[in-house]
Scaffold this active site. Structure first.
Site, PDB file in Angstrom:
ATOM      1  N   ASP A 205      -4.411  -3.979  12.620  1.00  0.00           N
ATOM      2  CA  ASP A 205      -6.069  -4.353  12.240  1.00  0.00           C
ATOM      3  C   ASP A 205      -6.473  -3.053  11.329  1.00  0.00           C
ATOM      4  OD1 ASP A 205      -6.283  -6.451  13.931  1.00  0.00           O
ATOM      5  OD2 ASP A 205      -5.633  -4.977  15.639  1.00  0.00           O
TER       6      ASP A 205
ATOM      7  N   ASN B 214      -5.905   4.324   2.901  1.00  0.00           N
ATOM      8  CA  ASN B 214      -7.107   4.034   2.039  1.00  0.00           C
ATOM      9  C   ASN B 214      -6.728   3.559   0.735  1.00  0.00           C
ATOM     10  OD1 ASN B 214      -9.174   4.756   3.847  1.00  0.00           O
ATOM     11  ND2 ASN B 214      -8.957   6.696   3.634  1.00  0.00           N
TER      12      ASN B 214
ATOM     13  N   SER C  79       1.405  -3.000  14.867  1.00  0.00           N
ATOM     14  CA  SER C  79       1.648  -2.901  16.350  1.00  0.00           C
ATOM     15  C   SER C  79       0.470  -3.227  17.234  1.00  0.00           C
ATOM     16  CB  SER C  79       2.020  -1.328  16.965  1.00  0.00           C
ATOM     17  OG  SER C  79       1.107  -0.508  16.126  1.00  0.00           O
TER      18      SER C  79
ATOM     19  N   THR D 119       0.900  -1.203   0.053  1.00  0.00           N
ATOM     20  CA  THR D 119       0.031   0.033   0.122  1.00  0.00           C
ATOM     21  C   THR D 119       0.945   1.427  -0.023  1.00  0.00           C
ATOM     22  OG1 THR D 119       0.006   0.164   2.108  1.00  0.00           O
ATOM     23  CG2 THR D 119      -1.907  -1.384   1.217  1.00  0.00           C
TER      24      THR D 119
HETATM   25  P1  ADP Z   1      -0.622  -0.645  13.033  1.00  0.00           P
HETATM   26  O1  ADP Z   1      -1.106  -1.834  13.881  1.00  0.00           O
HETATM   27  O2  ADP Z   1       1.016  -0.767  13.334  1.00  0.00           O
HETATM   28  O3  ADP Z   1      -1.306   0.500  13.660  1.00  0.00           O
HETATM   29  P2  ADP Z   1      -2.282  -0.707  10.869  1.00  0.00           P
HETATM   30  O4  ADP Z   1      -2.784  -1.795   9.912  1.00  0.00           O
HETATM   31  O5  ADP Z   1      -3.392  -0.533  11.750  1.00  0.00           O
HETATM   32  O6  ADP Z   1      -0.778  -0.966  11.518  1.00  0.00           O
HETATM   33  O7  ADP Z   1      -2.220   0.703  10.042  1.00  0.00           O
HETATM   34  C1  ADP Z   1      -2.101   1.939  10.482  1.00  0.00           C
HETATM   35  C2  ADP Z   1      -2.571   2.843   9.577  1.00  0.00           C
HETATM   36  O8  ADP Z   1      -2.092   3.088   8.420  1.00  0.00           O
HETATM   37  C3  ADP Z   1      -4.102   2.546   9.522  1.00  0.00           C
HETATM   38  O9  ADP Z   1      -4.923   3.734   9.565  1.00  0.00           O
HETATM   39  C4  ADP Z   1      -4.200   2.197   7.863  1.00  0.00           C
HETATM   40  O10 ADP Z   1      -5.324   2.504   7.107  1.00  0.00           O
HETATM   41  C5  ADP Z   1      -2.899   3.086   7.465  1.00  0.00           C
HETATM   42  N1  ADP Z   1      -2.162   2.793   6.285  1.00  0.00           N
HETATM   43  C6  ADP Z   1      -2.197   1.783   5.277  1.00  0.00           C
HETATM   44  N2  ADP Z   1      -1.410   1.606   4.383  1.00  0.00           N
HETATM   45  C7  ADP Z   1      -0.772   2.768   4.481  1.00  0.00           C
HETATM   46  C8  ADP Z   1       0.479   3.550   3.791  1.00  0.00           C
HETATM   47  N3  ADP Z   1       0.995   2.651   2.782  1.00  0.00           N
HETATM   48  N4  ADP Z   1       1.000   4.660   4.254  1.00  0.00           N
HETATM   49  C9  ADP Z   1       0.291   5.089   5.238  1.00  0.00           C
HETATM   50  N5  ADP Z   1      -0.518   4.786   6.153  1.00  0.00           N
HETATM   51  C10 ADP Z   1      -1.026   3.580   5.599  1.00  0.00           C
HETATM   52 MG    MG Z   2      -3.657   0.060  13.915  1.00  0.00          MG
END
Ligand code: ADP
Ligand code: MG
Length: 566
Positions: free
Chosen positions: A220, A197, A251, A193
């Site tokens: 998540d 979004n 995390s 990604t």
């Molecule tokens: P963590 O458990 O580390 O918080 P998440 O999967 O919950 O990991 O992701 C954290 C946030 O990053 C979420 O809001 C997600 O939508 C967003 N996200 C997903 N891909 C990217 C990206 N390439 N760059 C920045 N944010 C992203």
């Molecule tokens: Mg998260």
């Protein structure tokens, strides 16, 4: 993996096929003089070194632990032999610490029965095929759970958030999972990604006929994006049936910890948890997954698979974002920081209990805490969220309310409560696609009469959760299942001391918080709920993602999605 003493004749050596499915003798891949007798039954691969000494040890690998097997020619073109490797992930004792965890064991044999390399390869392929077939039949299943399987061969889209967790999701994928998918012969396409979004937009538009599963390697938050992207499609009903897989790369890996827990495996963290989830992905068992539709004040509706949180839990989740680089331990850091400046929030809570309790007399109180229990109201005199004075509970008990008018009691059909009650008339229609929320009135309508209205208005936290784990080390709902059709509603009322709140979170690591006997902790199983914050500032999270602050209500949709889960 089991070891057996094999001084007795091995029954699978009988060539009549009654016991053994396949029997063969092969050599070690490095040393031609070391020979093994190998037998495959419906449930196990048994390997025994052929030697003249008595009391030889037979090693038995259970096929429930096998994710695949492949046959191949040797690298050396003059080698007439062929090879087959079977890949097992049995529970083995940890090297440096106590307990067991899944660990990779490869069993590789050289087939050189004849001088013809083609015939040897055919024999190796026959074995690889038989081991694969038998392993597919042998999937660890939990009694009483209805499973289906992913279509095979399974084409998987793996979505990786390179910034999740400590920013190592991609390295974790290439270092641990990629090899497992190859071993299990699961073709996959990796999507990294690029922004928040991105995954949501991608699955909203994707041709889902190309994919048998969507797998999220992140925390998540990325799965939240994917589920909402699927639910925004015109064909949402079919789209949300796409099996979803989760690999812990963030995390906050609550769903990964939950599916590991549902597989009844001993607790695991970090790479061990990843291996466990990778194993489940390769096995490809699918269960149904409850989703919760969450209505926000702006009439937006989102779909949630994990949690709706307000107060302490939401604050810790969002405020600890800045410690993301330290991984899952950020939640412990955040908890300690937030404990030091504990806040109380005012709001109103109402819910539809899962079972209609016999109606108590109007305005009567269902339960009351022991008279000696310190009461939270001693802390609360004004509306906005405010720090709790750092005083001991006993000092505050001077200001207690009487126990008959106390904290976490609930009343039904209260006429003087702002969450007034009414028969359900209008169903809350939202602008997003998805099933109707037949239990919910509009957010501007009173809740139905059948709902329980919590008299309490001062909360430290409200948490609605629908999986077993809130984080890798927070076993919040020991009995929860992915598809139990329940919202597990917890709330902690004001007045709890800092040590007591810390004790609850520490006990949660072992799922023992409900046994703490804390009078400020309330737990209810519900189908729907409404929360109206009154404190002007605060945070609400859905699946760990911050959403707009204001009134929210939620409604469970049992088994709306599908989840790869062992
Ligand atoms: P963590 O458990 O580390 O918080 P998440 O999967 O919950 O990991 O992701 C954290 C946030 O990053 C979420 O809001 C997600 O939508 C967003 N996200 C997903 N891909 C990217 C990206 N390439 N760059 C920045 N944010 C992203
Ligand atoms: Mg998260």
């Amino acid at each position: 993996m089991e070891k057996e003493d094999a001084s007795e004749p091995d029954p699978s050596r009988q060539r009549n096929g009654v016991v053994g499915v396949l029997y063969g003798e092969f050599t070690d891949t490095l040393n031609d003089r070391v020979r093994y007798s190998v037998s495959l039954t419906e449930s196990a691969l048994a390997i025994q070194k052929i030697s003249s000494s008595p009391g030889r040890t037979k090693v038995v690998f259970n096929l429930t632990d096998c994710i695949g097997c492949r046959a191949y020619r040797g690298r050396d073109s003059t080698d007439i032999g062929a090879y087959f490797s079977a890949y097992f992930y049995p529970f083995k004792r940890r090297w440096m610490s106590s307990g067991v965890a899944r660990q990779r064991v490869e069993q590789c044999f050289r087939v050189a029965l004849v001088q013809d390399p083609v015939a040897n390869l055919q024999e190796a392929e026959r074995w690889a095929h038989a081991i694969r077939d038998a392993s597919v039949q042998q999937i660890p299943r939990r009694d009483g759970v209805v499973y289906t399987e992913v279509r095979r061969p399974c084409r998987v889209m793996v979505l990786v958030n390179p910034h999740s967790g400590r920013g190592q999701a991609l390295q974790l994928f290439t270092g641990h999972v990629q090899g497992m998918l190859t071993e299990a012969a699961v073709p996959y396409t990796l999507v990294i990604t690029e922004h928040q979004n991105h995954a949501r937009e991608l699955v909203r538009k994707a041709d889902l006929s190309q994919w048998d599963a969507l797998v999220i390697m992140s925390g998540d938050g990325l799965l939240f994006e994917v589920i909402n992207g699927l639910m925004e499609r015109e064909d949402w009903e079919e789209a949300i049936q796409t099996p979803l897989g989760i690999l812990p790369g963030g995390s906050g890996n609550a769903l990964a910890a939950s599916i590991h827990n549902y597989s009844q495996s001993p607790p695991a963290w970090n790479e061990e948890l990843l291996l466990s989830c990778g194993f489940m992905l390769c096995k490809g068992l699918v269960v149904s997954l409850d989703l919760v539709s969450v209505h926000l004040a702006s009439k937006q509706r989102v779909f949630s698979f994990l949690s709706l949180a307000w107060g302490f839990v939401a604050d810790v989740d969002i405020e600890s974002e800045k410690y993301r680089h330290i991984g899952a331990i950020r939640f412990l850091m955040g908890t300690l920081v937030r404990l030091a400046s504990l806040r109380v929030y005012q709001g109103r809570l109402a819910y539809l209990p899962i079972k209609e309790a016999p109606k108590p007399p109007r305005n009567s109180i269902k339960t009351s805490p022991p008279p000696s229990t310190p009461q939270h109201h001693s802390f609360c005199t004004s509306l906005p969220c405010r720090p709790v004075p750092n005083t001991s509970p006993n000092q505050n008990s001077l200001h207690n309310r009487s126990s008959t008018n106390s904290n976490h009691n609930t009343i039904t059909n209260s006429s003087n409560n702002a969450i007034t009650t009414k028969r359900p008339e209008s169903q809350s229609n939202s602008n997003t696609r998805g099933p109707p929320d037949s239990l919910l009135p509009g957010l501007d309508q009173p809740v139905p009469e059948s709902w329980t209205v919590v008299r309490e208005e001062d909360f430290v936290l409200v948490l609605a959760i629908y999986q077993s784990h809130l984080a890798e080390d927070l076993w919040t709902v020991p009995g929860a299942l992915a598809n139990d059709g329940l919202i597990h509603l917890f709330y902690v009322t004001a007045g709890i001391s800092r040590p007591a709140l810390l004790r609850l979170f520490l006990a949660m690591e072992k799922g023992a918080h409900l046994a703490c006997g804390c009078p400020h902790l309330v737990y209810e199983k519900v189908k729907a709920l409404r929360l109206e914050p009154l404190s002007p500032q605060g945070m609400i999270t859905v699946d760990g993602e911050m959403v707009e602050y204001g009134p929210v209500q939620a409604h469970i949709h049992p088994g709306l999605a599908r989840l790869i889960c062992g």
